[in-house]
Structures are given as structure tokens and as C-alpha cells.
Design an enzyme around this catalytic site. Structure first.
Site, PDB file in Angstrom:
ATOM      1  N   ASP A  99       0.824  -1.204   0.000  1.00  0.00           N
ATOM      2  CA  ASP A  99       0.000   0.000   0.000  1.00  0.00           C
ATOM      3  C   ASP A  99       0.861   1.258   0.000  1.00  0.00           C
ATOM      4  OD1 ASP A  99      -2.829   0.550  -0.155  1.00  0.00           O
ATOM      5  OD2 ASP A  99      -2.550   1.693   1.694  1.00  0.00           O
ATOM      6  N   CYS A 190     -11.334   4.185  -4.564  1.00  0.00           N
ATOM      7  CA  CYS A 190     -10.268   4.188  -3.541  1.00  0.00           C
ATOM      8  C   CYS A 190     -10.729   4.986  -2.325  1.00  0.00           C
ATOM      9  CB  CYS A 190      -8.982   4.811  -4.082  1.00  0.00           C
ATOM     10  SG  CYS A 190      -8.591   4.361  -5.778  1.00  0.00           S
ATOM     11  N   TYR A 221      -9.426   5.653   8.402  1.00  0.00           N
ATOM     12  CA  TYR A 221     -10.419   5.547   7.321  1.00  0.00           C
ATOM     13  C   TYR A 221     -11.843   5.802   7.828  1.00  0.00           C
ATOM     14  CZ  TYR A 221      -6.336   4.060   4.870  1.00  0.00           C
ATOM     15  OH  TYR A 221      -5.065   4.038   4.341  1.00  0.00           O
ATOM     16  N   GLU A 263      -9.962  -2.859  -5.749  1.00  0.00           N
ATOM     17  CA  GLU A 263      -9.841  -2.675  -4.295  1.00  0.00           C
ATOM     18  C   GLU A 263     -10.041  -4.019  -3.583  1.00  0.00           C
ATOM     19  OE1 GLU A 263      -8.696  -0.344  -2.584  1.00  0.00           O
ATOM     20  OE2 GLU A 263      -8.561   1.162  -4.134  1.00  0.00           O
TER      21      GLU A 263
HETATM   22  C1  LIG Z   1      -5.293   0.155  -2.383  1.00  0.00           C
HETATM   23  C2  LIG Z   1      -5.749   1.391  -1.660  1.00  0.00           C
HETATM   24  N1  LIG Z   1      -6.871   2.004  -2.062  1.00  0.00           N
HETATM   25  C3  LIG Z   1      -7.294   3.118  -1.432  1.00  0.00           C
HETATM   26  C4  LIG Z   1      -6.601   3.640  -0.363  1.00  0.00           C
HETATM   27  C5  LIG Z   1      -7.113   4.842   0.357  1.00  0.00           C
HETATM   28  O1  LIG Z   1      -6.243   5.869   0.350  1.00  0.00           O
HETATM   29  C6  LIG Z   1      -5.422   2.979   0.022  1.00  0.00           C
HETATM   30  N2  LIG Z   1      -4.677   3.432   1.048  1.00  0.00           N
HETATM   31  N3  LIG Z   1      -5.030   1.870  -0.643  1.00  0.00           N
END
Ligand SMILES: Cc1ncc(CO)c(N)n1
Length: 274
Positions: A99, A190, A221, A263
Site C-alpha cells: 500500500d 479508492c 479511514y 480494491e
Molecule cells: C489500495 C488502496 N486504495 C485506497 C486507499 C485509500 O487511500 C489505500 N490506502 N489503498
């Protein structure tokens, strides 16, 4: 825009009308829990990504098209184990490193939106997004991986997985070759999927979250800032898509659903550590 109502689709009347009081009995409850304002199977709880959003037919259409993979994604093992706190460190570390690399490309995609945008509001918002991505990286990723004994050098030299590369190549390709509207739709999953899962996890886990090792991840989040990021994108997409044709709309739905699928797979490939 002609619009065929599909089975299971959320009709516009089912949306929580945050600023109207359709039913006096529910109005007082709704003050505290807006998602209960309209008694409806789909919205009578917090588990819908359409709650607390402006009434947007486009957002509804996107979610309806992606609904199955969106909901399956929330049930997948990586997210279940993360909520239970039982996700292995190895899997989480794999995810964090991938990530981190992902966010580097994600920042570039937003830089390309900024370069292409005509509208000052979009340009200015992209500056804020760059700062938010940097914060996400330093306050979550760097903190976790350092706690796990991983050095910055190792982070920066980690190899991007085949799937992660495919995912970011796709959004970078859209960013280089397509107009601003398409790029915003490509990044909407995302922002929106993470904001939705973050909120659900934080509401469902409740007090159990305090002892969950992945709490910091959920907190960022589940934050209002993160939710507002998705709201901004939806509002902006709504404005830019005002006069598009039905076939252009189909193209946007396809970009969106592909993003939600990616995702999902980002977490499933991290679970498989591949
Ligand atoms: C794969 C992915 N999608 C979205 C986000 C949100 O920023 C993240 N950190 N990583």
C-alpha cells in the site's frame, strides 16, 4: 437520462433525505441517526455507502453497479480478520508495504488530475489531497512498519506485487490518457470504499476496537475527513458529468466497477501474500 430500474437497485425514493422530514415519527431519531430518517430495508442501518451523501443519481448508479463486489469485499477474510484483530502480522505487513508503493502512484494520479484540471476548485483540492496522502503514509504506514521492525530503506526497496502493479498501471494509464472526469471516477472507489469500510468497521467493532492492533488503520479511514474526501469527489463528478451521453455514462460505470474490483483484489492478494 433514461434509467432502467434493476432488481435490487436502490430507488431514489429510498435515499435518506437528510434535509427533509418526510415522517414526523422518525424525525427526532433522525436528528441523531440520519440513516434512520426513512424506514427502509436498505437504509435502516449504517451499512450502506450511500448514507450521509448528497443525493446523487450517479453515486447511486455507481454503487448499484458495483454492489455485489462491494459487499463481498467487506466479507472477505482480510477484512474479517482485521476486524477481529486476528489478521496475521505477516499479512498486514505485506499489505502495508504494497500500500505504501500504491500511495506513491496514487499521488501521481492526483498530480495528473491537477495538471489537467481547468477549474480552480479542483486544482486547489488536489493540493490538499497530496498533503492528505503524505499524512496517510506517515501516520499509518510508517508507524506500523517501524513498529514491526521494518526500516524505511526496506519500505522504499520493497517490490511491487504483480497485481498491485496491474492495478496502479490501470489508474495511471487512465490518468495519462483520459479527461479529468474519467480520472476522478477511477479514484472514487479508492476513497469511497475505504471510507465506507472504515466507518462500518468502527461502528461494528465498537468497544472491541480499543484492543485491536489495527485500530490506527480503522481510525484513519473511519474519520470524517476521509468521508468528506469521497463526498467531494461525488459532488465534483456530478457537476462534470451533467451533460454526458448515456454511452459516456456507461464508460464511467465501467471505470468505477473495475476500481471496486481492484480494491477487493488488493486485499485478497495481500491475504494470499502474492
Ligand atoms: C489500495 C488502496 N486504495 C485506497 C486507499 C485509500 O487511500 C489505500 N490506502 N489503498
Amino acid at each position: 437520462m433514461s434509467h432502467i430500474i434493476l432488481q435490487n437497485e436502490v430507488p431514489s425514493t429510498a435515499l435518506p433525505a437528510l434535509h427533509t422530514q418526510a415522517n414526523a415519527d422518525t424525525a427526532s431519531i433522525a436528528q441523531f441517526r440520519p440513516f434512520l430518517e426513512k424506514p427502509n430495508a436498505d437504509f435502516a442501518d449504517f451499512r450502506t455507502p450511500l448514507r450521509n451523501l448528497p443525493d446523487s443519481p450517479i453515486a447511486r448508479r455507481f454503487y448499484n453497479a458495483a454492489r455485489q463486489v462491494w459487499e463481498e469485499g467487506y466479507k472477505q477474510p482480510f477484512i474479517r480478520d482485521l476486524e477481529a484483530g486476528s489478521l496475521t502480522r505477516a499479512r498486514f505487513t505485506f499489505y502495508m508495504l504494497q500500500d505504501y508503493l500504491y500511495l506513491t502512484d496514487y499521488a501521481k494520479v492526483h498530480a495528473l488530475i491537477m495538471a489537467k484540471a481547468q477549474d480552480d476548485n479542483i486544482v486547489e483540492h488536489m493540493v490538499e489531497i497530496q498533503a492528505a496522502i503524505a499524512k496517510e503514509r506517515s501516520s499509518v504506514h510508517e508507524v506500523y512498519v517501524k513498529e514491526y521492525g521494518i526500516t524505511m530503506d526496506e519500505i522504499l526497496h520493497a517490490k511491487q506485487s504483480a497485481f498491485a502493479r496491474a492495478y496502479t498501471s490501470n489508474i495511471l494509464s487512465i490518468a495519462f490518457s483520459r479527461p479529468v472526469l474519467d480520472i476522478l471516477v477511477a479514484v472514487l472507489p479508492c476513497a469511497w470504499v475505504y471510507a465506507d469500510y472504515g466507518r462500518r468497521l468502527s461502528l461494528e467493532a465498537g468497544d472491541n476496537l480499543a484492543s485491536n492492533p489495527y485500530r490506527t488503520w480503522v481510525d484513519i479511514y473511519a474519520s470524517d475527513d476521509f468521508w468528506q474526501g469521497a463526498v467531494w469527489l461525488i459532488n465534483t463528478i456530478d457537476k462534470l458529468a451533467m451533460n454526458i451521453s448515456e454511452s459516456e455514462m456507461d464508460g464511467l460505470v465501467d471505470i468505477f466497477v473495475t476500481g471496486v474490483e481492484h480494491e477487493y483484489m488488493f486485499w485478497s492478494s495481500a491475504y494470499d501474500m502474492s
